[in-house]
Design a protein around this motif. Structure first.
Motif, short mmCIF file in Angstrom:
data_model
loop_
_atom_site.label_atom_id
_atom_site.label_comp_id
_atom_site.label_asym_id
_atom_site.label_seq_id
_atom_site.Cartn_x
_atom_site.Cartn_y
_atom_site.Cartn_z
N ALA A 112 -6.28 3.55 6.91
CA ALA A 112 -6.22 4.25 5.63
C ALA A 112 -5.47 3.42 4.59
O ALA A 112 -5.84 3.38 3.42
CB ALA A 112 -5.57 5.61 5.81
N GLN A 113 -4.42 2.77 5.03
CA GLN A 113 -3.65 1.90 4.13
C GLN A 113 -4.53 0.78 3.58
O GLN A 113 -4.47 0.45 2.39
CB GLN A 113 -2.45 1.32 4.88
CG GLN A 113 -1.55 0.43 4.05
CD GLN A 113 -0.38 -0.13 4.85
OE1 GLN A 113 -0.42 -0.14 6.08
NE2 GLN A 113 0.66 -0.58 4.16
N GLU A 114 -5.36 0.24 4.43
CA GLU A 114 -6.28 -0.83 4.01
C GLU A 114 -7.26 -0.32 2.96
O GLU A 114 -7.51 -0.99 1.94
CB GLU A 114 -7.03 -1.35 5.23
CG GLU A 114 -8.07 -2.40 4.93
CD GLU A 114 -8.91 -2.74 6.16
OE1 GLU A 114 -10.10 -3.06 6.00
OE2 GLU A 114 -8.36 -2.68 7.30
N ILE A 115 -7.80 0.87 3.17
CA ILE A 115 -8.76 1.45 2.22
C ILE A 115 -8.07 1.75 0.89
O ILE A 115 -8.60 1.45 -0.19
CB ILE A 115 -9.40 2.71 2.81
CG1 ILE A 115 -10.26 2.35 4.02
CG2 ILE A 115 -10.23 3.44 1.76
CD1 ILE A 115 -10.74 3.54 4.82
N ALA A 116 -6.88 2.33 0.97
CA ALA A 116 -6.16 2.68 -0.26
C ALA A 116 -5.79 1.45 -1.06
O ALA A 116 -5.78 1.48 -2.30
CB ALA A 116 -4.90 3.47 0.09
N GLY A 117 -5.49 0.34 -0.36
CA GLY A 117 -5.12 -0.88 -1.05
C GLY A 117 -6.22 -1.47 -1.88
O GLY A 117 -5.97 -2.33 -2.75
#
Length: 745
Positions: free
Chosen positions: A578-583
């Motif tokens: 999720a962190q990767e997508i949000a970034g």
């Protein structure tokens, strides 16, 4: 939909199908197929309760297989999932596997379709039963052909020798019999490297039928000479009928065939549905009722609920809380609130019943055909074997809405009108005002953090009503039973832990050395029962909102803060994805990005939700964008998991931004869509993507309800980042976003 009366018993069904059921003893497990088969070490609970192979599947005379599931189709795709499981283990084309849904004396008793357990319980039971059937069929075929089982192969529903010169269909192997052996460990499952169907997206014919508005639901059932019925509801909870001029009602509505009055239960029956509805509308205006129960008003609902008498239960207690905080520690406390919510089923509840020759037949979209049968037996004082309940899909419901009550309405009116089918259709007002709601909840959290920003103490208190008032064999939980001349009033007999749903997900998944969680259970003013995710929605909303507040307090990265408090590697993987997508997201000045995470029930699917919001000038949240990452273990139907996650996010977003049951001292005021708005098509969030982390070597995990809580918290966190306003009391209405006076810090 022209419907035929289904068989009243499994025995009659088997007789009509020309199947002879005899029992075999297992002679061996046959041979392993290529690859490395999985050896099951524990049978699913549903299979333990219904251990025979033919409880789950039957071989038909044309070589097809019929799979039996005690679950009802709610839109979650259980039908195609069990079809995939059976076809996989039996090496059959999907088209040769049909699925029969919940029906008493026909399918296994799997109680309720609830708790995101359909895959874990029913589909897995079908998998193991099909695997056991496969091995048994190979053994029996070897005996018939006079060869060793290792010299046989199975493909496309046919067993053949390796030289392919001799072959038998399943029906030829059994010669009209069925497999009645018990499924016992060890069971060898098909190697996952050989899967053809499981883990893939499969076409769901029922969705196509729904989109085309084909006849599919219980509402579409039509029988010859059928009567239509409406039920006249009281003015308020506990209202009693004082006067109804039946003669005048029949004069004004000539098509009204019968008025059935039993105490304050009034059924209006007609040949045409329009006449039944006309009679109901007239009777609403002219019937006289006692005032009924006065509902609380004039004070904030959270304050009122806290003051109600309650019982308590400690959910978690570890570490020490007797040491006072010190100056170097950071402390924070907050309170969160979730209002009463309704199911809001697009189609109001409906049921059909027939009382014929001493047997009651009921067609219903109940989530539990066997518990409903038991409840009707208690209500009507009929033996269970004289009641046949067939599950038929309804317009969609996750939880306990009006389906069981409508079935009880129909049963009472069918008993009063023997020999004719009676169709009871609720109106929108009936559904909105009388269904059991999801309980309002209050959650208080306080925490202490050490100088490094790590949480050392976490205390949580939850105030909630029950989330489990399903009938489950007790007539007093059926709405019409409470208004009969000899009423059956609701009572808690202590037989079940009705408090359990309230503290679902109340214990955070995060690792905290000193943790205390207490739950307080009250009896609130409104009728309540199961609604999707039960208490997890409010608890996760509170926990993940509070985690975000802690992040702001100690100036930490929201992703790294959560990761440093997680030990579960699968949980970390979901958060990192999720962190990767949000970034990758770009924000304008007026936008905010929020995040939340949870593992449903702390043992089912892991879900992280990202929300991107933009507020209009009047405070309206303009169609948020939502992403999800989910780990539900082994993927059975890829589309199914995505569909369930997308639907969960949309529903939870509607709850979080729009929905709240409104009432005053005189009763429920949310009786129409105008007073209980749900998302319309042009308001629904943009689902930007659902990333599924497939773990084929792990057990499938319940996914249907996993997105509810994280979605609400992600939206609230995104609103904070867009506006600087922390809204802790749902829903996230515009007036809370533009009026500082309702903004609580």
């Amino acid at each position: 939909m022209n419907a035929q009366l289904p068989s009243a018993s499994r025995r009659k069904f088997l007789k009509s199908a020309g199947c002879l059921t005899i029992s075999f003893a297992f002679l061996g497990l046959g041979t392993e197929t290529a690859g490395s088969p999985i050896v099951a070490d524990e049978l699913p609970g549903s299979l333990q309760n219904n251990p025979r192979i033919n409880a789950w599947l039957e071989v038909l005379s044309d070589g097809r297989v019929r799979v039996l599931t005690g679950k009802i189709e709610l839109g979650q795709g259980i039908g195609v999932a069990v079809q995939q499981m059976a076809a996989e283990e039996l090496d059959m084309p999907l088209g040769k596997v049909e699925v029969a849904l919940a029906e008493t004396d026909r399918t296994p008793d799997e109680r309720y379709t609830a708790g995101s357990a359909s895959i874990e319980q029913s589909a897995m039971s079908v998998r193991y039963a099909a695997a056991a059937a496969r091995q048994k069929l190979l053994t029996l075929a070897a005996q018939k052909l006079g060869v060793k089982a290792s010299q046989l192969s199975l493909a496309d529903g046919v067993i053949q020798t390796k030289d392919k010169k001799r072959r038998l269909t399943f029906a030829q192997v059994l010669n009209g019999a069925q497999l009645t052996d018990e499924v016992r460990l060890p069971i060898k499952l098909k190697p996952k490297s050989q899967y053809r169907y499981v883990g893939k997206a499969m076409h769901r014919e029922e969705i196509e039928r729904m989109v085309r508005a084909d006849e599919w639901y219980v509402h579409d059932l039509r029988f010859p000479n059928m009567l239509h019925a409406r039920v006249l509801r009281p003015a308020n909870y506990e209202s009693k009928l004082v006067k109804l001029d039946v003669a005048e009602l029949k004069r004004l509505v000539p098509g009204l065939l019968k008025v059935h009055v039993d105490g304050s239960f009034v059924g209006l029956l007609a040949e045409q549905e329009y006449d039944a509805k006309l009679a109901q509308d007239y009777a609403k205006l002219h019937a006289q009722w006692t005032p009924g129960r006065t509902l609380p008003a004039g004070q904030p609902l959270p304050d009122y609920l806290r003051k109600l008498p309650s019982s308590s239960k400690q959910i978690a207690n570890q570490g020490h809380f007797d040491t006072p905080s010190v100056a170097s520690e950071t402390t924070l406390s907050a309170s969160y609130f979730k209002p009463y919510l309704m199911h809001g089923s697009i189609g109001p509840s409906c049921a059909v019943a027939l009382f014929d020759q001493g047997t009651l037949h009921v067609w219903t979209h109940t989530q539990g055909v066997y518990p409903l049968r038991d409840s009707l037996a208690d209500l009507l004082k009929l033996p269970q074997e004289k009641i046949h309940v067939k599950g038929v899909p309804g317009s969609g419901c996750y939880g306990h809405n009006g389906a069981d009550d409508a079935a009880a309405d129909a049963a009472l009116l069918a008993i009063a009108t023997p020999g004719r089918h009676v169709r009871v259709q609720w109106a929108r007002e009936d559904e909105h005002a009388w269904e059991p709601y999801g309980s309002a909840m209050v959650v208080d959290i306080s925490a202490r953090l050490d100088p490094s920003g790590r949480i050392t103490h976490w205390q949580q208190q939850v105030w909630t009503d029950t989330h489990s008032a399903r009938p489950s064999g007790h007539a007093d939980k059926l709405l019409p039973a409470q208004y009969l001349a000899q009423p059956r009033l609701p009572k808690n007999d202590g037989a079940t832990d009705q408090s359990a749903g309230g503290y679902r997900n109340a214990e955070p998944l995060y690792v905290v050395p000193n943790l205390r969680v207490d739950a307080y259970f009250f009896e609130g003013p409104l009728r309540v029962s199961a609604l999707r995710s039960l208490g997890a929605y409010a608890n996760v909303f509170a926990i993940e909102s509070f985690m975000d507040e802690l992040v702001e307090k100690v100036k930490k990265d929201p992703w790294e803060f959560r990761l440093q408090h997680l030990q579960d590697e699968r949980a970390k993987a979901v958060v990192r994805k999720a962190q990767e997508i949000a970034g990758q997201q770009k924000l304008t000045e007026s936008e905010g990005l929020g995040f939340a995470f949870a593992q449903y029930k702390n043992k089912a699917a892991y879900v992280a939700v990202i929300a991107k919001v933009r507020l209009a000038e009047e405070g309206t949240i303009y169609r948020p964008q939502l992403w999800a990452v989910i780990d539900a273990g082994e993927v059975i139907n890829l589309d199914g998991i995505k569909n369930q996650t997308e639907g969960g996010m949309i529903q939870a977003a509607s709850w979080a931004t729009n929905e709240e049951v409104i009432f005053d001292t005189h009763g429920i005021r949310s009786r129409q869509w105008e007073s209980y708005p749900i998302y319309r098509f042009d308001e629904a969030p943009y689902i930007m993507g659902v990333t599924v982390i497939d773990r084929p070597n792990e057990q499938p995990l319940g996914a249907g309800e996993a997105a509810q809580g994280p979605t609400a918290a992600a939206l609230a966190n995104a609103v904070y980042r867009a506006t600087g306003k922390r809204i802790r009391e749902l829903p996230l209405r515009p007036e809370k976003l533009v009026d500082e006076s309702v903004h609580r810090q």
